[in-house]
Design a protein around this motif. Structure first.
Motif, mmCIF file in Angstrom:
data_model
loop_
_atom_site.group_PDB
_atom_site.id
_atom_site.type_symbol
_atom_site.label_atom_id
_atom_site.label_comp_id
_atom_site.label_asym_id
_atom_site.label_seq_id
_atom_site.Cartn_x
_atom_site.Cartn_y
_atom_site.Cartn_z
ATOM 1 N N LEU A 254 0.831 -1.202 0.000
ATOM 2 C CA LEU A 254 0.000 0.000 0.000
ATOM 3 C C LEU A 254 0.868 1.256 0.000
ATOM 4 O O LEU A 254 0.535 2.257 -0.634
ATOM 5 N N GLY A 255 1.987 1.204 0.731
ATOM 6 C CA GLY A 255 2.893 2.347 0.784
ATOM 7 C C GLY A 255 3.558 2.608 -0.554
ATOM 8 O O GLY A 255 3.557 3.738 -1.061
ATOM 9 N N THR A 256 4.132 1.567 -1.164
ATOM 10 C CA THR A 256 4.814 1.742 -2.458
ATOM 11 C C THR A 256 3.807 2.136 -3.541
ATOM 12 O O THR A 256 4.108 2.983 -4.388
ATOM 13 N N TYR A 257 2.611 1.552 -3.491
ATOM 14 C CA TYR A 257 1.555 1.917 -4.457
ATOM 15 C C TYR A 257 1.186 3.393 -4.304
ATOM 16 O O TYR A 257 1.000 4.100 -5.293
ATOM 17 N N GLY A 258 1.094 3.867 -3.052
ATOM 18 C CA GLY A 258 0.771 5.272 -2.787
ATOM 19 C C GLY A 258 1.800 6.219 -3.385
ATOM 20 O O GLY A 258 1.454 7.242 -3.986
ATOM 21 N N PHE A 259 3.086 5.862 -3.245
ATOM 22 C CA PHE A 259 4.152 6.695 -3.831
ATOM 23 C C PHE A 259 4.034 6.732 -5.353
ATOM 24 O O PHE A 259 4.143 7.798 -5.966
ATOM 25 N N ILE A 260 3.828 5.546 -5.969
ATOM 26 C CA ILE A 260 3.761 5.468 -7.434
ATOM 27 C C ILE A 260 2.519 6.164 -7.977
ATOM 28 O O ILE A 260 2.579 6.893 -8.965
ATOM 29 N N ARG A 261 1.387 5.966 -7.316
ATOM 30 C CA ARG A 261 0.112 6.486 -7.820
ATOM 31 C C ARG A 261 -0.096 7.972 -7.526
ATOM 32 O O ARG A 261 -0.622 8.710 -8.370
ATOM 33 N N PHE A 262 0.305 8.425 -6.331
ATOM 34 C CA PHE A 262 -0.035 9.794 -5.920
ATOM 35 C C PHE A 262 1.168 10.723 -5.764
ATOM 36 O O PHE A 262 1.199 11.795 -6.357
ATOM 37 N N SER A 263 2.150 10.339 -4.948
ATOM 38 C CA SER A 263 3.246 11.273 -4.627
ATOM 39 C C SER A 263 4.018 11.713 -5.868
ATOM 40 O O SER A 263 4.255 12.907 -6.072
ATOM 41 N N ILE A 264 4.421 10.760 -6.706
ATOM 42 C CA ILE A 264 5.286 11.100 -7.842
ATOM 43 C C ILE A 264 4.542 11.832 -8.964
ATOM 44 O O ILE A 264 4.988 12.893 -9.392
ATOM 45 N N PRO A 265 3.387 11.336 -9.461
ATOM 46 C CA PRO A 265 2.735 12.069 -10.566
ATOM 47 C C PRO A 265 2.087 13.397 -10.158
ATOM 48 O O PRO A 265 2.091 14.341 -10.939
ATOM 49 N N LEU A 266 1.542 13.483 -8.935
ATOM 50 C CA LEU A 266 0.867 14.713 -8.510
ATOM 51 C C LEU A 266 1.854 15.764 -8.025
ATOM 52 O O LEU A 266 1.609 16.961 -8.147
ATOM 53 N N LEU A 267 2.990 15.318 -7.459
ATOM 54 C CA LEU A 267 3.948 16.241 -6.851
ATOM 55 C C LEU A 267 5.367 15.933 -7.363
ATOM 56 O O LEU A 267 6.259 15.592 -6.587
ATOM 57 N N PRO A 268 5.586 16.050 -8.685
ATOM 58 C CA PRO A 268 6.871 15.605 -9.255
ATOM 59 C C PRO A 268 8.077 16.426 -8.797
ATOM 60 O O PRO A 268 9.142 15.869 -8.535
ATOM 61 N N LYS A 269 7.936 17.752 -8.702
ATOM 62 C CA LYS A 269 9.085 18.597 -8.318
ATOM 63 C C LYS A 269 9.536 18.279 -6.895
ATOM 64 O O LYS A 269 10.731 18.198 -6.617
ATOM 65 N N ALA A 270 8.563 18.113 -5.997
ATOM 66 C CA ALA A 270 8.892 17.767 -4.608
ATOM 67 C C ALA A 270 9.517 16.373 -4.530
ATOM 68 O O ALA A 270 10.398 16.127 -3.703
ATOM 69 N N SER A 271 9.068 15.474 -5.393
ATOM 70 C CA SER A 271 9.634 14.115 -5.411
ATOM 71 C C SER A 271 11.120 14.152 -5.760
ATOM 72 O O SER A 271 11.928 13.449 -5.144
ATOM 73 N N PHE A 272 11.474 14.966 -6.754
ATOM 74 C CA PHE A 272 12.891 15.140 -7.097
ATOM 75 C C PHE A 272 13.653 15.796 -5.947
ATOM 76 O O PHE A 272 14.765 15.384 -5.613
ATOM 77 N N TYR A 273 13.032 16.808 -5.352
ATOM 78 C CA TYR A 273 13.686 17.572 -4.279
ATOM 79 C C TYR A 273 14.016 16.683 -3.078
ATOM 80 O O TYR A 273 15.093 16.788 -2.488
ATOM 81 N N PHE A 274 13.077 15.794 -2.732
ATOM 82 C CA PHE A 274 13.254 14.961 -1.539
ATOM 83 C C PHE A 274 13.885 13.598 -1.836
ATOM 84 O O PHE A 274 14.053 12.785 -0.929
ATOM 85 N N SER A 275 14.233 13.342 -3.103
ATOM 86 C CA SER A 275 14.780 12.013 -3.437
ATOM 87 C C SER A 275 16.057 11.677 -2.663
ATOM 88 O O SER A 275 16.233 10.510 -2.265
ATOM 89 N N PRO A 276 16.993 12.632 -2.390
ATOM 90 C CA PRO A 276 18.161 12.270 -1.560
ATOM 91 C C PRO A 276 17.766 11.772 -0.164
ATOM 92 O O PRO A 276 18.401 10.856 0.374
ATOM 93 N N LEU A 277 16.710 12.369 0.407
ATOM 94 C CA LEU A 277 16.216 11.923 1.720
ATOM 95 C C LEU A 277 15.719 10.481 1.639
ATOM 96 O O LEU A 277 16.043 9.653 2.497
ATOM 97 N N VAL A 278 14.943 10.189 0.584
ATOM 98 C CA VAL A 278 14.398 8.831 0.401
ATOM 99 C C VAL A 278 15.535 7.834 0.205
ATOM 100 O O VAL A 278 15.543 6.752 0.805
ATOM 101 N N TYR A 279 16.523 8.185 -0.636
ATOM 102 C CA TYR A 279 17.677 7.301 -0.866
ATOM 103 C C TYR A 279 18.391 6.976 0.446
ATOM 104 O O TYR A 279 18.717 5.817 0.726
ATOM 105 N N THR A 280 18.628 8.021 1.242
ATOM 106 C CA THR A 280 19.370 7.841 2.503
ATOM 107 C C THR A 280 18.621 6.917 3.451
ATOM 108 O O THR A 280 19.192 5.952 3.988
ATOM 109 N N ILE A 281 17.318 7.191 3.656
ATOM 110 C CA ILE A 281 16.522 6.371 4.582
ATOM 111 C C ILE A 281 16.413 4.936 4.069
ATOM 112 O O ILE A 281 16.521 3.981 4.839
#
Length: 489
Positions: A254-281
């Motif tokens: 459900l979490g990975t589906y949420g990222f693919i379905r909502f976070s990335i297509p609806l908020l693409p600039k923020a997804s790029f901005y926060f990608s180093p945080l996601v990589y680190t965690i």
């Protein structure tokens, strides 16, 4: 039209099963089990039918059904699926019947309520993957907690089951409260929460960052990512076997589906901005939970920590922002659904016979339970991404996609695959070989026909998709291509 409202009919099947089970007396346990099994299988047959007629070349949503709910507020129940959600739905509707089948003799307390909980869980999960409205997605997304909370808390195996169910409920619910506030903000900004309309709306950079972070907290708790992962080993250890199967097989997706379905297509600039945080965690999660798995003594805790490591690797694929990585992430999510579910079934079989999950009490089962150990070996190899299994394809695509975006992160993420080989083979070696510990286990009963039937679709799924991955990838490709267009254009 033949397919008009087909998704709404499939969604109703589990609810219809619940209503029929309510009317049947609790003492008729066999009838209740047969009916629950049949009603849980109907949605799977429905989605197989959809897969046959699914148009792979189209990237838009198919089999769309709109049910008017609060029309004056622009809130409607819109159902639809694409190549991404189709396989999550097939996985969900495959695992629920397996859960009922594996619990056939193991659950003797409140059988009727147990079966109703699983049918309700199926209803909420189908809704979560089908709904094309952000607010209604949230409602179904959170409603999944209710039957799962009851399954862990009532039918769990030990004294800490109540604590584990509260851990699960509170960690995942509290993470979603901020997401609800963000959805309300989106509604008042756009005037609707219809997903397809939201895709055409552009938020400012600041709005995207705030909204993305609230979504991240909700979805990260479901994946789960460090440090909000503590609920998962606890819930797995206390849950009944079927509860662990559905928890690992579907709820973590459900979490990975949420990222693919909502976070990335609806908020693409923020997804790029926060990608180093996601990589680190994600990298910290992969390495930390892999090492933690090695030092566990409880059979279930070992597999629970391996699940966290695999799902964090999926996050690297999602945030690679290229077709190879995202397809690999979806493929690995489905593969993990087969493999992790089977490993929890393997644990459940010996627990049902010997009532312990401590590894030290087992040994030499290769001599006494050969069929059991053969299946265990197959899924151990799948768990370490052995070529020819679905996990190899998934992890290879993730690492290939991640390599294109960040070489260092790929290298660190790949260490999880190496450590995974250590703990998986170490566990198998201790269970399969060595001395038979007759002081603890007197009787040895190999896998029976019912248990083998439960394993068979998972074995076939892991093997077929490992040898011929295009069976999934051709259907996923157009939808992922469309997702990439939303990110970059």
């Amino acid at each position: 039209m033949l397919f008009e409202n087909l998704l709404s009919y499939i969604l109703i099947f589990p609810l219809l099963g619940v209503l029929i089970l309510i009317l049947i007396p609790s003492k008729k346990k066999k009838l209740l089990k047969i009916l629950a099994l049949n009603f849980s299988c109907l949605p799977f047959i429905g989605f197989l039918f959809i897969w046959i007629f699914f148009q792979k070349s189209l990237s838009n949503f198919q089999f769309v059904t709109k049910i008017f709910w609060l029309s004056n507020l622009n809130l409607n129940l819109t159902l639809g699926l694409d190549g991404i959600s189709l396989f999550f739905l097939l996985l969900t509707t495959l695992l629920i019947p397996i859960c009922i089948l594996i619990s056939w003799n193991g659950i003797t307390y409140k059988v009727k309520e147990y079966l109703i909980a699983f049918l309700l869980l199926e209803f909420f999960l189908i809704g979560t993957f089908c709904i094309l409205d952000l607010l209604l997605f949230y409602i179904f997304f959170e409603s999944v907690l209710i039957p799962m909370f009851l399954i862990v808390g009532i039918w769990g195996s030990r004294e800490r089951k109540i604590l584990a169910s509260y851990y699960f409920f509170l960690y995942t619910l509290l993470g979603s409260v901020l997401m609800l506030l963000s959805i309300l903000y989106i509604y008042f900004q756009v005037g609707t929460t219809d997903y397809e309309i939201l895709l055409t709306f552009s938020f400012s950079d600041f709005e995207q960052k705030i909204l993305w972070f609230t979504f991240f907290i909700a979805f990260a708790a479901k994946v789960p990512m460090v440090p909000v992962h503590l609920w998962l080993p606890e819930a797995h250890v206390e849950a009944p076997t079927a509860g662990s199967v559905i928890l690992a097989g579907v709820l973590l997706k459900l979490g990975t589906y949420g990222f693919i379905r909502f976070s990335i297509p609806l908020l693409p600039k923020a997804s790029f901005y926060f990608s180093p945080l996601v990589y680190t965690i994600a990298v910290i999660g992969i390495i930390y939970t892999s090492f933690t798995a090695i030092r566990q003594s409880d059979f279930k805790r070992i597999i629970a920590y391996t699940s966290i490591a695999h799902m964090n690797l999926v996050m690297l694929g999602i945030f690679s922002f290229n077709i190879i990585g995202i397809e690999g992430a979806i493929f690995q999510s489905l593969s993990h659904g087969f493999v992790a579910s089977a490993l929890f079934l393997i644990i459940g079989i010996v627990y049902e016979r010997y009532h312990t999950r401590l590894v030290k009490y087992y040994g030499g089962l290769a001599n006494t339970m050969p069929l059991y150990i053969t299946i265990f070996l197959f899924f151990t190899l799948a768990n370490i991404s052995f070529p020819g299994t679905s996990s190899f394809v998934g992890e290879f695509l993730i690492l290939a996609g991640s390599f294109k975006s960040n070489i260092n992160i790929t290298f660190l993420g790949a260490t999880g695959v190496i450590i995974g080989g250590c703990y998986s083979l170490w566990l198998f070696n201790r269970i399969a070989f060595g001395n038979i510990k007759t002081q603890y286990t007197k009787q040895f009963i190999d896998i029976n026909k019912r248990e083998f039937i439960a394993f068979l679709p998972l074995i076939l799924g892991t093997l077929i998709t490992g040898i011929y991955p295009n069976i999934f990838l051709t259907t996923i490709h157009s939808s992922v291509n469309s997702l990439i267009e939303f990110i970059y254009f």
